[in-house]
Design an enzyme around this catalytic site. Structure first.
Site, PDB file in Angstrom:
ATOM      1  N   LYS A 172       0.843  -1.200   0.000  1.00  0.00           N
ATOM      2  CA  LYS A 172       0.000   0.000   0.000  1.00  0.00           C
ATOM      3  C   LYS A 172       0.878   1.249   0.000  1.00  0.00           C
ATOM      4  CE  LYS A 172      -2.029   2.641   3.172  1.00  0.00           C
ATOM      5  NZ  LYS A 172      -2.038   3.896   2.435  1.00  0.00           N
ATOM      6  N   GLY A 225       6.903   4.948   8.172  1.00  0.00           N
ATOM      7  CA  GLY A 225       5.975   6.057   8.373  1.00  0.00           C
ATOM      8  C   GLY A 225       6.198   6.688   9.731  1.00  0.00           C
ATOM      9  N   THR A 229       1.900   6.031  14.112  1.00  0.00           N
ATOM     10  CA  THR A 229       1.308   4.964  13.286  1.00  0.00           C
ATOM     11  C   THR A 229       2.036   3.653  13.549  1.00  0.00           C
ATOM     12  OG1 THR A 229       1.055   6.661  11.591  1.00  0.00           O
ATOM     13  CG2 THR A 229       0.472   4.433  10.963  1.00  0.00           C
ATOM     14  N   GLU A 247      10.214   1.351  10.292  1.00  0.00           N
ATOM     15  CA  GLU A 247      11.121   2.484  10.054  1.00  0.00           C
ATOM     16  C   GLU A 247      10.324   3.740  10.323  1.00  0.00           C
ATOM     17  OE1 GLU A 247      14.244   2.266   9.477  1.00  0.00           O
ATOM     18  OE2 GLU A 247      14.266   0.109   9.202  1.00  0.00           O
ATOM     19  N   CYS A 281      13.109  11.550   6.163  1.00  0.00           N
ATOM     20  CA  CYS A 281      13.270  11.148   7.566  1.00  0.00           C
ATOM     21  C   CYS A 281      14.706  11.348   8.039  1.00  0.00           C
ATOM     22  CB  CYS A 281      12.868   9.686   7.719  1.00  0.00           C
ATOM     23  SG  CYS A 281      13.733   8.611   6.576  1.00  0.00           S
ATOM     24  N   GLU A 383       8.996  15.851  15.697  1.00  0.00           N
ATOM     25  CA  GLU A 383       9.346  15.818  14.270  1.00  0.00           C
ATOM     26  C   GLU A 383       8.435  16.780  13.495  1.00  0.00           C
ATOM     27  OE1 GLU A 383       8.384  12.243  12.042  1.00  0.00           O
ATOM     28  OE2 GLU A 383      10.333  12.373  11.046  1.00  0.00           O
TER      29      GLU A 383
HETATM   30  P1  NDP Z   1       2.102   7.841   8.297  1.00  0.00           P
HETATM   31  O1  NDP Z   1       2.544   7.076   9.484  1.00  0.00           O
HETATM   32  O2  NDP Z   1       0.940   8.742   8.438  1.00  0.00           O
HETATM   33  O3  NDP Z   1       1.749   6.867   7.092  1.00  0.00           O
HETATM   34  C1  NDP Z   1       2.648   5.929   6.536  1.00  0.00           C
HETATM   35  C2  NDP Z   1       1.861   4.874   5.790  1.00  0.00           C
HETATM   36  O4  NDP Z   1       1.076   4.148   6.727  1.00  0.00           O
HETATM   37  C3  NDP Z   1       0.872   5.438   4.784  1.00  0.00           C
HETATM   38  O5  NDP Z   1       0.771   4.555   3.686  1.00  0.00           O
HETATM   39  C4  NDP Z   1      -0.394   5.491   5.594  1.00  0.00           C
HETATM   40  O6  NDP Z   1      -1.538   5.521   4.791  1.00  0.00           O
HETATM   41  C5  NDP Z   1      -0.300   4.195   6.354  1.00  0.00           C
HETATM   42  N1  NDP Z   1      -1.107   4.135   7.561  1.00  0.00           N
HETATM   43  C6  NDP Z   1      -1.595   5.157   8.316  1.00  0.00           C
HETATM   44  N2  NDP Z   1      -2.313   4.663   9.353  1.00  0.00           N
HETATM   45  C7  NDP Z   1      -2.262   3.309   9.266  1.00  0.00           C
HETATM   46  C8  NDP Z   1      -2.808   2.228  10.041  1.00  0.00           C
HETATM   47  N3  NDP Z   1      -3.548   2.457  11.126  1.00  0.00           N
HETATM   48  N4  NDP Z   1      -2.544   0.974   9.655  1.00  0.00           N
HETATM   49  C9  NDP Z   1      -1.798   0.720   8.572  1.00  0.00           C
HETATM   50  N5  NDP Z   1      -1.273   1.693   7.776  1.00  0.00           N
HETATM   51  C10 NDP Z   1      -1.491   2.974   8.120  1.00  0.00           C
HETATM   52  O7  NDP Z   1       3.391   8.589   7.796  1.00  0.00           O
HETATM   53  P2  NDP Z   1       3.491   9.619   6.600  1.00  0.00           P
HETATM   54  O8  NDP Z   1       2.970   9.019   5.340  1.00  0.00           O
HETATM   55  O9  NDP Z   1       2.921  10.905   7.094  1.00  0.00           O
HETATM   56  O10 NDP Z   1       5.078   9.730   6.419  1.00  0.00           O
HETATM   57  C11 NDP Z   1       5.859  10.580   7.161  1.00  0.00           C
HETATM   58  C12 NDP Z   1       6.518   9.852   8.312  1.00  0.00           C
HETATM   59  O11 NDP Z   1       7.296   8.787   7.817  1.00  0.00           O
HETATM   60  C13 NDP Z   1       7.479  10.727   9.073  1.00  0.00           C
HETATM   61  O12 NDP Z   1       7.297  10.530  10.461  1.00  0.00           O
HETATM   62  C14 NDP Z   1       8.841  10.221   8.662  1.00  0.00           C
HETATM   63  O13 NDP Z   1       9.863  10.409   9.579  1.00  0.00           O
HETATM   64  C15 NDP Z   1       8.567   8.783   8.450  1.00  0.00           C
HETATM   65  N6  NDP Z   1       9.573   8.196   7.571  1.00  0.00           N
HETATM   66  C16 NDP Z   1      10.508   7.349   8.123  1.00  0.00           C
HETATM   67  C17 NDP Z   1      11.518   6.822   7.337  1.00  0.00           C
HETATM   68  C18 NDP Z   1      12.521   5.871   7.904  1.00  0.00           C
HETATM   69  O14 NDP Z   1      13.188   5.199   7.117  1.00  0.00           O
HETATM   70  N7  NDP Z   1      12.674   5.755   9.205  1.00  0.00           N
HETATM   71  C19 NDP Z   1      11.625   7.173   5.918  1.00  0.00           C
HETATM   72  C20 NDP Z   1      10.587   8.066   5.454  1.00  0.00           C
HETATM   73  C21 NDP Z   1       9.596   8.550   6.268  1.00  0.00           C
HETATM   74  P3  NDP Z   1      -2.224   6.922   4.397  1.00  0.00           P
HETATM   75  O15 NDP Z   1      -1.184   7.875   3.990  1.00  0.00           O
HETATM   76  O16 NDP Z   1      -3.091   6.500   3.285  1.00  0.00           O
HETATM   77  O17 NDP Z   1      -2.956   7.350   5.639  1.00  0.00           O
END
Ligand code: NDP
Length: 479
Positions: A172, A225, A229, A247, A281, A383
């Protein structure tokens, strides 16, 4: 208007409940496509397809799987320009960045794991009359959930090792950036990936994301993400004993010592702070500077930041494009307001930008530099994930380490010094999964990638990723 579909069993599928979401272009604020708002019913269809495909895909030799994955990479190369354009339109990032970073890296992810799998060895342990050998078998059906900041780059970073090890995948992408994942599905079809091996579902996290995490037949979840989450996903997946790779977020320090190469540092600190509008990130969002060079660094840094161009991602010379969504734009602006309330001084930036022409309603923010805040305030602890950095002083190695380690996150740090022993000392004292010395964001895909503390669990990259997507079995033979 473009209508994106789910990719299930090798074919395009509309969502079972016929519910859709709008997809706006961040640079204009205008909706230009819509995507499925998928639900548990769509996940079930994908799981059924993956179950059928698994015996075929897992039984193929590694050479055969590698061959198909390399064909996918070749298709990506042929579609390079259109993938880069789609990524910038969907995410808001400058087209230049899509061309030098996102799409090349997405191709490299597929090529890397397609070839690394050819070198994965298993261990054996012999003793008198007994041989133990270890088998790394595919898990079965795995879930990969990726964020919006580096859409195709992080999507492929997860699915490539999962596919290479013989798993079938339910993936997804973020609902905010669904376009390149959809194009990727088309390239997989062209390259001959068997139906059902990869299934791509669109929709928001709460519906389809949760349904993937909670489906009993999906035995591992690889998630990138936000930390909140990640915590939620862990609370659902852990009691089901699923394998989990998380991650998560970061609040990364850039640590600048007086004995650094100042010219190089200023240039790299600007890059590390504002690449991709600060929506990486790994971006250095807390810049820690040794007292004796604080003013020298600050003045040179501000001068460079003021030269950055903000505007249409498709114009040559744009350094910062739009933030990914209106709500994220509002969140970043609210943090700038918070920094002021906490007593910070805005040295440059701090305001939304409304470029003239087609982008006047887009979600742009000036690169913003703030000083005068202590490490414990929310601005320095939470963040922000946007074009906002703070400057802080330190007067000793111990203080630099204490400030750097003084948040709940532990993803990446970068350290700038010409003193070799000091560089190693600091690297060992930092509680971060990744430490760059005199550089930032140099990536060798063989190295372990991931964070400590609230930045995640597990490591991606290299053999770590291949091992994550396999079950390890030991066979003991007496002879
Ligand atoms: P989110 O946590 O909001 O979302 C990440 C993904 O998870 C999206 O596809 C989202 O879907 C999905 N998601 C949200 N809620 C759920 C749930 N309850 N169950 C399953 N899947 C879910 O993060 P962002 O998309 O806002 O990304 C930014 C974040 O990602 C920042 O905190 C950043 O630091 C982190 N990040 C970390 C990295 C690493 O390698 N450590 C690299 C890049 C980013 P939808 O968007 O459709 O809600």
């Amino acid at each position: 208007m473009k209508e994106l579909r789910n990719y299930i069993a090798g074919a395009w599928q509309s969502p079972v409940k016929n519910q859709w979401l709008d997809n706006p272009e961040p640079a204009t604020g205008k909706v230009y496509s819509r995507l499925p708002d998928s639900t548990a019913e769509d996940v079930q269809m994908a799981v059924d397809a993956a179950k059928k495909a698994f015996p075929i895909w897992s039984a193929m030799s590694v050479e055969e799987r590698s061959h198909i994955m390399l064909a996918i990479a070749q298709e990506m190369k042929l579609s390079f320009e259109s993938l880069a354009e789609a990524e910038s339109k969907d995410q808001g990032k400058p087209i230049h960045l899509s061309k030098v970073m996102d799409i090349p890296r997405a191709i490299q992810n597929i090529e890397f794991f397609a070839t690394e799998i050819l070198h994965m060895a298993s261990e054996s342990h012999g003793t008198k009359g007994v041989l133990n050998y270890t088998v790394h078998a595919p898990i079965g059906i795995v879930g990969c959930i990726s964020p919006w900041n580096l859409p195709l780059y992080l999507f492929t970073w997860k699915i490539a090792p999962a596919l290479a090890t013989g798993n079938c995948v339910i993936a997804k992408p973020s609902e905010l950036t669904p376009l390149t994942a959809t194009m990727f599905a088309e390239l997989c079809m062209k390259a001959g990936l068997p139906p059902g091996v990869l299934n791509i579902l669109h929709g928001n996290g709460k519906n389809v994301g949760s349904a993937i995490v909670e489906h009993p037949d999906i035995r591992a979840i690889s998630f990138t993400g936000g930390t909140v989450t990640g915590e939620h996903i862990a609370s659902k997946a852990a009691p089901m004993f699923k394998k989990l790779s998380l991650e998560l977020g970061g609040k990364n320090p850039s640590i600048i010592f007086a004995d650094c190469d100042m010219q190089e540092v200023v240039q790299q600190a600007v890059r590390s702070a504002f690449t991709n509008q600060g929506e990486i990130c790994l971006c250095g969002s807390r810049i820690l500077i040794e007292d004796s060079v604080y003013e020298v660094f600050r003045d040179a840094f501000i001068q460079k930041v003021k030269q950055l161009n903000i505007g249409d991602p498709f114009e040559d010379g744009t350094n910062l494009g739009a933030l990914v969504s209106k709500s994220h734009w509002e969140k970043v602006l609210s943090y700038i307001q918070l920094a002021k309330e906490e007593g910070g001084t805005i040295l440059c930036g701090g305001s939304p930008v409304h470029p003239q022409g087609r982008c006047q309603d887009g979600w742009f923010i000036e690169p913003t530099v703030i000083e005068g805040l202590g490490n414990d305030c929310r601005t320095n602890q939470e963040e922000i994930f946007g074009p906002v950095v703070t400057l802080q002083r330190f007067s000793s190695e111990e203080e630099a380490i204490a400030l750097a380690n003084g948040t709940k996150y532990g993803l990446a740090a970068n350290v700038w010094t010409q003193h070799l022993a000091k560089a190693h000392r600091i690297a060992h004292a930092l509680d971060f999964g990744i430490v760059w010395i005199n550089c930032w964001l140099i990536r060798d895909l063989r190295t372990p990638f991931g964070g400590m503390k609230d930045s995640g669990v597990g490591r991606e990259g290299g053999f770590e990723a291949l091992r994550f997507f396999t079950e390890t079995k030991n066979v003991c033979v007496k002879f």
